[in-house]
Motif scaffolding. Structure first.
Motif, PDB file in Angstrom:
ATOM      1  N   SER A   1      -3.585  12.182  14.280  1.00 45.93           N
ATOM      2  CA  SER A   1      -4.135  10.839  14.277  1.00 45.93           C
ATOM      3  C   SER A   1      -4.865  10.806  15.683  1.00 45.93           C
ATOM      4  CB  SER A   1      -2.837  10.052  14.330  1.00 45.93           C
ATOM      5  OG  SER A   1      -1.884  10.288  14.923  1.00 45.93           O
ATOM      6  N   ASP A   2      -5.233  11.833  16.465  1.00 41.04           N
ATOM      7  CA  ASP A   2      -6.264  11.608  17.549  1.00 41.04           C
ATOM      8  C   ASP A   2      -7.224  10.627  17.002  1.00 41.04           C
ATOM      9  OD1 ASP A   2      -7.871  13.805  19.927  1.00 41.04           O
ATOM     10  OD2 ASP A   2      -8.787  11.892  18.875  1.00 41.04           O
ATOM     11  N   PRO A   3      -7.872   9.550  17.635  1.00 41.54           N
ATOM     12  CA  PRO A   3      -8.561   8.633  17.397  1.00 41.54           C
ATOM     13  C   PRO A   3     -10.046   9.211  17.041  1.00 41.54           C
ATOM     14  CG  PRO A   3      -7.303   7.605  19.156  1.00 41.54           C
ATOM     15  CD  PRO A   3      -6.788   9.177  18.981  1.00 41.54           C
ATOM     16  N   ASP A   4     -10.313  10.024  18.025  1.00 40.29           N
ATOM     17  CA  ASP A   4     -11.762  10.667  17.930  1.00 40.29           C
ATOM     18  C   ASP A   4     -11.828  11.366  16.712  1.00 40.29           C
ATOM     19  OD1 ASP A   4     -11.930  11.313  21.633  1.00 40.29           O
ATOM     20  OD2 ASP A   4     -12.875   9.953  20.159  1.00 40.29           O
ATOM     21  N   PHE A   5     -10.628  12.322  16.449  1.00 40.59           N
ATOM     22  CA  PHE A   5     -10.832  13.233  15.040  1.00 40.59           C
ATOM     23  C   PHE A   5     -10.636  12.002  13.947  1.00 40.59           C
ATOM     24  CE2 PHE A   5     -10.388  16.536  12.620  1.00 40.59           C
ATOM     25  CZ  PHE A   5      -9.494  16.438  11.416  1.00 40.59           C
TER      26      PHE A   5
ATOM     27  N   LEU B   1     -17.002  18.939  16.512  1.00 39.78           N
ATOM     28  CA  LEU B   1     -15.860  18.106  16.767  1.00 39.78           C
ATOM     29  C   LEU B   1     -15.534  18.552  18.190  1.00 39.78           C
ATOM     30  CD1 LEU B   1     -13.923  18.189  13.411  1.00 39.78           C
ATOM     31  CD2 LEU B   1     -14.939  16.062  14.706  1.00 39.78           C
ATOM     32  N   LEU B   2     -15.831  19.962  18.522  1.00 43.65           N
ATOM     33  CA  LEU B   2     -15.293  20.368  19.723  1.00 43.65           C
ATOM     34  C   LEU B   2     -16.347  20.131  21.081  1.00 43.65           C
ATOM     35  CD1 LEU B   2     -14.160  24.087  18.708  1.00 43.65           C
ATOM     36  CD2 LEU B   2     -12.821  22.060  18.670  1.00 43.65           C
ATOM     37  N   ARG B   3     -17.139  19.492  20.598  1.00 48.07           N
ATOM     38  CA  ARG B   3     -18.002  18.794  21.803  1.00 48.07           C
ATOM     39  C   ARG B   3     -17.400  17.909  22.731  1.00 48.07           C
ATOM     40  NH1 ARG B   3     -23.597  18.119  18.263  1.00 48.07           N
ATOM     41  NH2 ARG B   3     -23.856  20.304  17.540  1.00 48.07           N
ATOM     42  N   LYS B   4     -16.301  17.421  22.090  1.00 49.98           N
ATOM     43  CA  LYS B   4     -15.325  16.649  22.687  1.00 49.98           C
ATOM     44  C   LYS B   4     -13.970  17.656  22.973  1.00 49.98           C
ATOM     45  CE  LYS B   4     -16.333  12.244  21.209  1.00 49.98           C
ATOM     46  NZ  LYS B   4     -16.391  10.946  20.164  1.00 49.98           N
ATOM     47  N   PRO B   5     -13.889  18.337  24.046  1.00 47.29           N
ATOM     48  CA  PRO B   5     -13.088  19.514  24.203  1.00 47.29           C
ATOM     49  C   PRO B   5     -11.531  19.222  24.260  1.00 47.29           C
ATOM     50  CG  PRO B   5     -14.677  19.687  26.074  1.00 47.29           C
ATOM     51  CD  PRO B   5     -15.021  18.356  25.342  1.00 47.29           C
ATOM     52  N   GLU B   6     -11.246  17.998  24.323  1.00 51.71           N
ATOM     53  CA  GLU B   6      -9.936  17.610  24.381  1.00 51.71           C
ATOM     54  C   GLU B   6      -9.298  16.986  23.037  1.00 51.71           C
ATOM     55  OE1 GLU B   6     -10.483  19.053  27.788  1.00 51.71           O
ATOM     56  OE2 GLU B   6      -8.031  18.299  27.145  1.00 51.71           O
ATOM     57  N   ILE B   7     -10.125  17.118  22.039  1.00 53.77           N
ATOM     58  CA  ILE B   7      -9.925  16.493  20.838  1.00 53.77           C
ATOM     59  C   ILE B   7      -8.687  17.194  20.145  1.00 53.77           C
ATOM     60  CG2 ILE B   7     -11.554  17.942  19.486  1.00 53.77           C
ATOM     61  CD1 ILE B   7     -12.185  15.375  17.598  1.00 53.77           C
TER      62      ILE B   7
END
Ligand code: 6DJ
Length: 652
Positions: A147-151, A136-142
């Motif tokens: 309710s972050d859409p990527d998460f 999941l941390l490959r998107k560092p801003e996650i």
């Protein structure tokens, strides 16, 4: 029960179970708010449950542990489902072997145990990143657990695979799952994102239907943000806490219905370098009796802790970074090696005052084996195997990259650069902003210089010539599993500085150490010893037969306890840290050892003070409580350990 795939014995049992058990359409587990209790198939019901984690116990031992829990008087078990254990890469799923969740549910059914399931997506549990996959941390801003859409997209994708698997196992569908927890102590996270919790609740309802009881668990301080309308609120606390005060607070959220303590702590976790945690039998039994007298349903956390094999331990941050130990013994009623403790019998005695406990003898403790000491021989310096450890070659970048950026989830990465000028005097070398996550073993031209460690040691002094090779072996010691920021990136988070020079032009070598041990070492008979005396990360190994003087013959293979950290026949036993403790031995389940006629292979990776010929000893008792705080290794007796700094191994 509606188990999917049963052995022949189980298939024989199934018709019997069907006759004995009410048909799926009459099965129910509900909250009776009029009488502050649960109802199971319409009858008053209270669960006395125990936590054990299938992901911390080899599958071959599940039935043994569950039988002992049933015999202890428990009528239910509680366990998490770690997302990262089952989805190692995005869209890649693993439910095989010791990851076979359905097989574990089936074993629980056969032990006549109901199930309280906690699928997360976050589970805490002192497990790597609290169960969240590090990819999941490959998107560092996650923004994890919001309710972050990527998460949410990743959560939805995962639960659309997991929840349909457990649907047939819901109690009202004929299975043994009576309730399901949403998230985990969300009120302690700090985000307090109710739309996230509502999203999860909606997803669980959409995929599991309206009948299953969904609940939340929080410490007393977390009830405000952790509870949600429509989810049954439960609380967790231990024997030293004020039960009356906490249950009174709980009543503000659940004025009616049974009181539930979802995690009644029978022990506690251990950190490297801290004392082994214990909790007194008398305090625990008194607290349990008080709760049972109130009619509360209770889950004891843990009833059997098990082991953080491989790289699966998590970490906490309490002023500084604190990795959890390999042993998850937890001072639990069933020890890490699966043996009943006095705490088990004491709890069984309390439970027997409130409900029937199974009669008959409890299985005896498993026999243990002593062997050795075994002297390991030097195989070679880690750098001598770089071609096999990183077959795809390095990744090049001006600035160092994190583990997550190069998609290395666990273990080690080698960072390499070359000095651009000669350093004649010992010169400060450090990584700004505590940027070593978590331990760095520094070498110049292959010669070990020392260690930098997160929050512990931030500077070395180096010398070197123009063109000298600067190697940094970086160890990931487990990602934070609790606290408000579980985006615990690993590696060199900043470019190191030597004197006044920011070092650039880096080569990153993600190391596949477990593949080397599993596949190459057995094949590669050649040794690649150090050009000089051992210095820094070094492999050792030893092959040996198991000869057990047990009645003269070769007895069955016994469990055993190994001092240093190690691979046994390619299986990664976990981390080990002799100079920190409190753990001084590692649990080796007997199934890992080959009986007579086959040779067993021990492989050891030493990272710091590498002896010429380390020794290991198979012991028949664990040593989990000796914090050495700087005691020299050689001051210990040879029969406990001789290895120095231990090391890494990969997941199993
Ligand atoms: C004071 C910190 C409380 C953090 N919660 C903990 S520490 C041990 C246990 C496990 O991690 C468990 O997974 C948590 O739900 C509750 N708990």
């Amino acid at each position: 029960m509606a188990p999917k795939k049963l052995s022949c014995l189980h298939s024989l049992l199934l018709p019997l179970l069907t006759i004995l058990l009410p048909q799926a359409d009459t099965r129910s587990f509900v909250v009776d708010r009029d009488h502050d209790r649960f109802l199971l198939d319409g009858d008053p019901f209270r669960y006395v449950s125990g936590s054990l984690h299938y992901f911390r116990v080899p599958r071959v031992l599940w039935a043994d542990r569950l039988l002992k829990m049933r015999w202890s008087g428990l009528n239910a078990i509680q366990f998490y489902v770690p997302w990262n254990y089952h989805e190692p890469q995005p869209g890649v799923y693993n439910f095989n072997g010791s990851r076979n969740l359905i097989a574990f549910l089936n074993e629980a059914a056969l032990a006549n145990l109901l199930v309280i399931l906690r699928p997360g997506p976050y589970i805490c549990a002192e497990w790597e990143m609290g169960g969240l996959p590090s990819w999941l941390l490959r998107k560092p801003e996650i923004h994890l657990r919001t309710s972050d859409p990527d998460f949410l997209a990743a959560v939805d994708s995962w639960f659309k695979v997991l929840l349909p698997k457990i649907y047939p196992w819901l109690y009202h569908n004929g299975g043994n799952i009576i309730s399901i927890q949403v998230e985990n102590e969300y009120g302690s996270y700090g985000a307090c994102d109710s739309s996230y919790m509502r999203h999860l609740a909606g997803l669980f309802r959409a995929l599991l239907g309206e009948k299953i009881l969904l609940f939340t668990t929080d410490g007393p301080e977390g009830l405000q943000c952790g509870s949600l309308q429509g989810l049954y609120t439960t609380v967790d606390f231990g024997p030293a806490d004020n039960m009356t005060k906490i249950f009174t607070l709980l009543r503000k959220y659940e004025p009616h219905g049974p009181l539930v303590n979802s995690e009644y702590y029978t022990g506690w976790l251990d950190y490297w370098g801290q004392n082994h945690s214990t909790r007194s039998v008398s305090a625990i039994t008194k607290g349990l009796e008080n709760m049972l007298e109130l009619g509360a349903s209770v889950n004891t956390y843990m009833f059997h802790g098990g082991t953080n094999f491989g790289y699966w331990n998590g970490a906490d941050k309490k002023g500084r970074f604190l990795p959890i130990t390999t042993s998850y013994d937890y001072d639990a009623p069933i020890s890490e090696a699966g043996d009943p403790t006095p705490k088990l019998f004491a709890l069984r005695n309390v439970i027997s005052k409130f409900q029937e406990v199974p009669l008959g003898p409890l299985p005896p403790p498993s026999p243990k084996m002593m062997l050795g000491p075994l002297t390991l021989h030097l195989v070679g310096h880690l750098l001598a195997f770089l071609d096999l450890l990183c077959p795809h070659g390095p990744i090049n970048s001006i600035l160092p990259m994190t583990f997550e950026a190069v998609k290395q989830d666990h273990g080690f990465m080698l960072y390499r650069t070359y000095l651009t000028h000669t350093i004649f005097e010992p010169t400060p070398f450090w990584v700004p902003n505590n940027g070593v996550h978590d331990r760095a073993y520094v070498m110049v031209d292959g010669v070990f210089q020392g260690v930098l460690e997160r929050n512990m040691r931030d500077k070395l002094f180096l010398m070197g010539k123009l063109g000298s090779k600067l190697d940094i072996l970086l160890e990931n010691m487990g990602r934070l599993s609790f606290g408000s920021n579980s985006s615990d990136f690993k590696g060199l988070l900043e470019p190191p500085i030597l004197g006044h020079t920011v070092l650039t032009q880096w080569m990153m070598f993600p190391l596949k150490i477990d593949n080397l041990v599993k596949w190459w070492f057995p094949l590669q008979l050649l040794k690649r010893p150090h050009p000089q005396a051992p210095s820094g990360p070094t492999f050792y190994s030893k092959t040996f037969p198991i000869v057990i003087a047990n009645g003269g013959g070769l007895g069955s293979r016994e469990d055993t306890i190994l001092p240093p950290k190690i691979w046994i026949n390619g299986f990664n036993l976990g981390r080990y840290w002799t100079t920190r403790g409190p753990q001084q031995t590692l649990y080796v389940p007997r199934f890992l050892l080959f009986p007579k006629g086959a040779l067993n292979k021990i492989t050891l990776l030493e990272l710091e003070n590498v002896p010429l010929q380390p020794q290991v000893q198979f012991l028949d008792k664990p040593i989990l409580n000796s914090t050495l705080h700087g005691l020299r290794i050689d001051s210990l007796s040879a029969d406990t350990l001789s290895a120095s700094e231990p090391m890494e191994l990969s997941g199993h």
